[in-house]
Design a protein around this motif. Sequence first.
Motif, PDB file in Angstrom:
ATOM      1  N   PRO A   1       0.828  -1.290  -0.072  1.00 14.17           N
ATOM      2  CA  PRO A   1       0.052  -0.028  -0.077  1.00 14.17           C
ATOM      3  C   PRO A   1       1.016   1.265   0.081  1.00 14.17           C
ATOM      4  O   PRO A   1       1.917   1.210   0.632  1.00 14.17           O
ATOM      5  CB  PRO A   1      -0.470  -0.121   1.304  1.00 14.17           C
ATOM      6  CG  PRO A   1      -0.010  -1.104   2.471  1.00 14.17           C
ATOM      7  CD  PRO A   1       0.955  -1.708   1.460  1.00 14.17           C
TER       8      PRO A   1
ATOM      9  N   PHE B   1      -2.768   0.746  -4.008  1.00 15.74           N
ATOM     10  CA  PHE B   1      -2.338  -0.766  -3.688  1.00 15.74           C
ATOM     11  C   PHE B   1      -1.716  -1.209  -4.760  1.00 15.74           C
ATOM     12  O   PHE B   1      -2.480  -1.543  -5.945  1.00 15.74           O
ATOM     13  CB  PHE B   1      -3.814  -1.625  -3.530  1.00 15.74           C
ATOM     14  CG  PHE B   1      -4.247  -0.853  -1.983  1.00 15.74           C
ATOM     15  CD1 PHE B   1      -3.652  -1.373  -0.804  1.00 15.74           C
ATOM     16  CD2 PHE B   1      -5.486  -0.305  -2.029  1.00 15.74           C
ATOM     17  CE1 PHE B   1      -4.055  -0.850   0.392  1.00 15.74           C
ATOM     18  CE2 PHE B   1      -5.996   0.267  -0.724  1.00 15.74           C
ATOM     19  CZ  PHE B   1      -5.442  -0.422   0.532  1.00 15.74           C
TER      20      PHE B   1
ATOM     21  N   TYR C   1      -9.747  -3.480  -0.290  1.00 24.32           N
ATOM     22  CA  TYR C   1      -8.885  -2.606  -1.300  1.00 24.32           C
ATOM     23  C   TYR C   1      -9.543  -1.941  -2.347  1.00 24.32           C
ATOM     24  O   TYR C   1      -8.889  -1.007  -2.690  1.00 24.32           O
ATOM     25  CB  TYR C   1      -7.719  -3.553  -1.717  1.00 24.32           C
ATOM     26  CG  TYR C   1      -6.895  -4.006  -0.481  1.00 24.32           C
ATOM     27  CD1 TYR C   1      -6.888  -3.838   1.014  1.00 24.32           C
ATOM     28  CD2 TYR C   1      -5.611  -4.832  -0.901  1.00 24.32           C
ATOM     29  CE1 TYR C   1      -6.115  -4.316   1.909  1.00 24.32           C
ATOM     30  CE2 TYR C   1      -4.830  -5.517   0.111  1.00 24.32           C
ATOM     31  CZ  TYR C   1      -5.203  -5.125   1.392  1.00 24.32           C
ATOM     32  OH  TYR C   1      -4.263  -5.740   2.290  1.00 24.32           O
TER      33      TYR C   1
ATOM     34  N   CYS D   1      -6.116   0.266  -7.522  1.00 24.02           N
ATOM     35  CA  CYS D   1      -5.390  -1.049  -7.277  1.00 24.02           C
ATOM     36  C   CYS D   1      -4.666  -1.169  -8.841  1.00 24.02           C
ATOM     37  O   CYS D   1      -5.309  -1.431  -9.652  1.00 24.02           O
ATOM     38  CB  CYS D   1      -6.432  -2.107  -6.984  1.00 24.02           C
ATOM     39  SG  CYS D   1      -7.164  -2.061  -5.495  1.00 24.02           S
TER      40      CYS D   1
END
Length: 153
Positions: A68, A77, A98, A105
Amino acid sequence: ESDSSVFVADEAAMVGFGQQLAQAISGGEVIFLNGDLGMGKTTLSRGVLQGFGHQGSVKSPTYTLVEPYELEALTVFHFDLYRLGDPEELEYLGIRDYFTDQSICLIEWPERGEGILPVADLLLTINVEQRGRRITWQAQTEKGRQLADKLKS
Ligand code: ADP
Ligand code: MG
């Protein structure tokens, strides 16, 4: 829907593309980074992170699976699922937490998490071309289409 692509001649250009991608991100995006070992997935991720103000180093989280980065605008992330044995292991990482609007992400080796990972907004694939790379991308959601539109302009 047709794919878009760009030739990136070297590592610096790869970082530059990542920074461009960061500028087009609005928050909440899930981006799959496809491509073999050594294609530049982590290099591109470093560009995205730098685009959000990260100045330190960026390494593939090969053993921890996810790293992270809490940055000013949002949390990034960065996943590397190369060593993931079973997609279900992702459940133990609590990965559902997340995927929020306040985070993005970036996922290397997403095929290892198939069935557990959500649908990607943007699928990005890196291949060798001459001495550099070609990045090809495809939107899979409305959010991804908005992102892809911004990338073009
Ligand atoms: P991956 O995460 O896909 O395994 P890395 O980001 O670790 O790949 O990069 C592997 C190597 O590829 C690095 O040495 C990096 O400098 C190089 N590289 C990255 N982008 C390019 C590019 N566009 N052209 C040539 N080499 C590149
Ligand atoms: Mg990597």
